[in-house]
Design a protein around this motif. Structure first.
Motif, PDB file in Angstrom:
ATOM      1  N   UNK A  74      40.867  40.789  44.108  1.00  0.00           N
ATOM      2  CA  UNK A  74      40.541  39.943  45.253  1.00  0.00           C
ATOM      3  C   UNK A  74      41.666  38.955  45.555  1.00  0.00           C
ATOM      4  N   UNK A  75      42.273  38.412  44.494  1.00  0.00           N
ATOM      5  CA  UNK A  75      43.392  37.477  44.694  1.00  0.00           C
ATOM      6  C   UNK A  75      44.554  38.185  45.380  1.00  0.00           C
ATOM      7  N   UNK A  76      44.860  39.395  44.918  1.00  0.00           N
ATOM      8  CA  UNK A  76      45.957  40.159  45.522  1.00  0.00           C
ATOM      9  C   UNK A  76      45.652  40.477  46.976  1.00  0.00           C
ATOM     10  N   UNK A  77      44.374  40.653  47.288  1.00  0.00           N
ATOM     11  CA  UNK A  77      43.970  40.963  48.654  1.00  0.00           C
ATOM     12  C   UNK A  77      43.715  39.736  49.508  1.00  0.00           C
ATOM     13  N   UNK A  78      43.866  38.556  48.929  1.00  0.00           N
ATOM     14  CA  UNK A  78      43.670  37.324  49.698  1.00  0.00           C
ATOM     15  C   UNK A  78      42.218  37.028  50.016  1.00  0.00           C
ATOM     16  N   UNK A  79      41.309  37.467  49.187  1.00  0.00           N
ATOM     17  CA  UNK A  79      39.869  37.274  49.434  1.00  0.00           C
ATOM     18  C   UNK A  79      39.320  36.187  48.510  1.00  0.00           C
ATOM     19  N   UNK A  80      39.683  34.945  48.781  1.00  0.00           N
ATOM     20  CA  UNK A  80      39.326  33.832  47.907  1.00  0.00           C
ATOM     21  C   UNK A  80      37.821  33.595  47.827  1.00  0.00           C
ATOM     22  N   UNK A  81      37.078  33.874  48.910  1.00  0.00           N
ATOM     23  CA  UNK A  81      35.623  33.662  48.864  1.00  0.00           C
ATOM     24  C   UNK A  81      34.973  34.609  47.859  1.00  0.00           C
ATOM     25  N   UNK A  82      35.496  35.832  47.758  1.00  0.00           N
ATOM     26  CA  UNK A  82      34.974  36.779  46.776  1.00  0.00           C
ATOM     27  C   UNK A  82      35.443  36.408  45.366  1.00  0.00           C
ATOM     28  N   UNK A  83      36.647  35.887  45.270  1.00  0.00           N
ATOM     29  CA  UNK A  83      37.176  35.432  43.977  1.00  0.00           C
ATOM     30  C   UNK A  83      36.285  34.328  43.415  1.00  0.00           C
ATOM     31  N   UNK A  84      35.924  33.372  44.246  1.00  0.00           N
ATOM     32  CA  UNK A  84      35.085  32.253  43.803  1.00  0.00           C
ATOM     33  C   UNK A  84      33.729  32.746  43.310  1.00  0.00           C
ATOM     34  N   UNK A  85      33.171  33.728  44.003  1.00  0.00           N
ATOM     35  CA  UNK A  85      31.879  34.292  43.615  1.00  0.00           C
ATOM     36  C   UNK A  85      31.959  34.950  42.235  1.00  0.00           C
ATOM     37  N   UNK A  86      33.015  35.743  42.038  1.00  0.00           N
ATOM     38  CA  UNK A  86      33.192  36.425  40.753  1.00  0.00           C
ATOM     39  C   UNK A  86      33.433  35.415  39.625  1.00  0.00           C
ATOM     40  N   UNK A  87      34.224  34.373  39.906  1.00  0.00           N
ATOM     41  CA  UNK A  87      34.493  33.349  38.891  1.00  0.00           C
ATOM     42  C   UNK A  87      33.210  32.628  38.493  1.00  0.00           C
ATOM     43  N   UNK A  88      32.327  32.398  39.473  1.00  0.00           N
ATOM     44  CA  UNK A  88      31.048  31.751  39.170  1.00  0.00           C
ATOM     45  C   UNK A  88      30.203  32.647  38.253  1.00  0.00           C
ATOM     46  N   UNK A  89      30.216  33.950  38.513  1.00  0.00           N
ATOM     47  CA  UNK A  89      29.476  34.885  37.658  1.00  0.00           C
ATOM     48  C   UNK A  89      30.053  34.910  36.245  1.00  0.00           C
ATOM     49  N   UNK A  90      31.386  34.894  36.133  1.00  0.00           N
ATOM     50  CA  UNK A  90      32.030  34.877  34.810  1.00  0.00           C
ATOM     51  C   UNK A  90      31.583  33.638  34.040  1.00  0.00           C
ATOM     52  N   UNK A  91      31.530  32.491  34.710  1.00  0.00           N
ATOM     53  CA  UNK A  91      31.133  31.250  34.045  1.00  0.00           C
ATOM     54  C   UNK A  91      29.705  31.354  33.503  1.00  0.00           C
ATOM     55  N   UNK A  92      28.809  31.958  34.272  1.00  0.00           N
ATOM     56  CA  UNK A  92      27.423  32.118  33.818  1.00  0.00           C
ATOM     57  C   UNK A  92      27.363  33.085  32.642  1.00  0.00           C
ATOM     58  N   UNK A  93      28.051  34.204  32.735  1.00  0.00           N
ATOM     59  CA  UNK A  93      28.023  35.215  31.670  1.00  0.00           C
ATOM     60  C   UNK A  93      28.595  34.643  30.380  1.00  0.00           C
ATOM     61  N   UNK A  94      29.695  33.903  30.476  1.00  0.00           N
ATOM     62  CA  UNK A  94      30.347  33.368  29.286  1.00  0.00           C
ATOM     63  C   UNK A  94      29.500  32.351  28.541  1.00  0.00           C
ATOM     64  N   UNK A  95      28.490  31.781  29.203  1.00  0.00           N
ATOM     65  CA  UNK A  95      27.591  30.848  28.512  1.00  0.00           C
ATOM     66  C   UNK A  95      26.855  31.533  27.370  1.00  0.00           C
ATOM     67  N   UNK A  96      26.671  32.841  27.463  1.00  0.00           N
ATOM     68  CA  UNK A  96      25.890  33.573  26.465  1.00  0.00           C
ATOM     69  C   UNK A  96      26.755  34.248  25.400  1.00  0.00           C
ATOM     70  N   UNK A  97      28.069  34.199  25.580  1.00  0.00           N
ATOM     71  CA  UNK A  97      28.965  34.814  24.597  1.00  0.00           C
ATOM     72  C   UNK A  97      29.243  33.840  23.457  1.00  0.00           C
ATOM     73  N   UNK A  98      29.394  34.361  22.233  1.00  0.00           N
ATOM     74  CA  UNK A  98      29.790  33.480  21.125  1.00  0.00           C
ATOM     75  C   UNK A  98      31.170  32.904  21.371  1.00  0.00           C
ATOM     76  N   UNK A  99      31.468  31.792  20.709  1.00  0.00           N
ATOM     77  CA  UNK A  99      32.783  31.158  20.828  1.00  0.00           C
ATOM     78  C   UNK A  99      33.871  32.163  20.451  1.00  0.00           C
ATOM     79  N   UNK A 100      34.856  32.316  21.315  1.00  0.00           N
ATOM     80  CA  UNK A 100      35.944  33.257  21.072  1.00  0.00           C
ATOM     81  C   UNK A 100      36.964  32.654  20.116  1.00  0.00           C
ATOM     82  N   UNK A 101      37.598  33.523  19.333  1.00  0.00           N
ATOM     83  CA  UNK A 101      38.623  33.081  18.389  1.00  0.00           C
ATOM     84  C   UNK A 101      39.866  32.651  19.157  1.00  0.00           C
ATOM     85  N   UNK A 102      40.532  31.610  18.652  1.00  0.00           N
ATOM     86  CA  UNK A 102      41.784  31.179  19.261  1.00  0.00           C
ATOM     87  C   UNK A 102      42.877  32.187  18.898  1.00  0.00           C
TER      88      UNK A 102
END
Length: 155
Positions: A74-102
């Motif tokens: 989406x970023x390569x295609x210049x579709x920032x509104x879709x990028x924001x939507x996907x980023x919001x979904x990633x944030x919700x999904x990551x709430x349920x993942x265990x802490x990732x290793x550094x």
């Protein structure tokens, strides 16, 4: 367990009127249910067990990976509104993942496995990756770990 956390988050999102979170959590539940259906033939783990949590984490990691790929496109295609939507979904999904290793923790784990297996070169890459996945799959992005394993085995 993770399934219970997802159900509680769904209820909280519905009570709060958070449509975006509710929609993303609905996608999570659908993906987990699809994975359950696929696993039925091979004997799915009992819900509420560590094996079940590993299955759910695998589904969540796959969902995050798919969304990150979409964000790049989406970023390569210049579709920032879709990028924001996907980023919001990633944030919700990551709430349920265990802490990732550094990165440092990942390097230390790779070094430990390399020493445990007696790995000495690139020919041992598959063995090291398999053991890394067996020990740390829930806390690790395997695609990022691959480069670190290559570096550890080459040097």
């Amino acid at each position: 367990m993770i399934r219970d956390d997802i159900k509680q988050a769904q209820i909280a999102a519905m009570k709060a009127g958070d449509k975006e979170a509710r929609a993303a959590i609905g996608l999570i539940q659908a993906a987990v249910k699809n994975r359950d259906i696929e696993a039925r033939t091979s004997g799915a783990p009992e819900p509420g067990t560590a094996a079940d949590d590993a299955l759910v984490v695998e589904v969540l990691q796959k969902m995050v990976k798919q969304r990150r790929e979409s964000i790049d496109m989406y970023r390569k295609g210049g579709r920032e509104e879709l990028t924001a939507n996907e980023e919001a979904e990633v944030a919700v999904i990551e709430r349920f993942l265990p802490q990732q290793m550094s990165e440092d923790e990942t390097r230390a784990a790779i070094l430990t496995i390399k020493n445990d297996l007696g790995a000495s070169g690139m020919k041992d890459m598959g063995r090291v990756m398999a053991e890394l996945k067996a020990r740390h799959a829930a806390n690790l992005d395997m695609s990022k770990a691959s480069g670190l394993v290559k570096a550890a085995l080459a040097g």
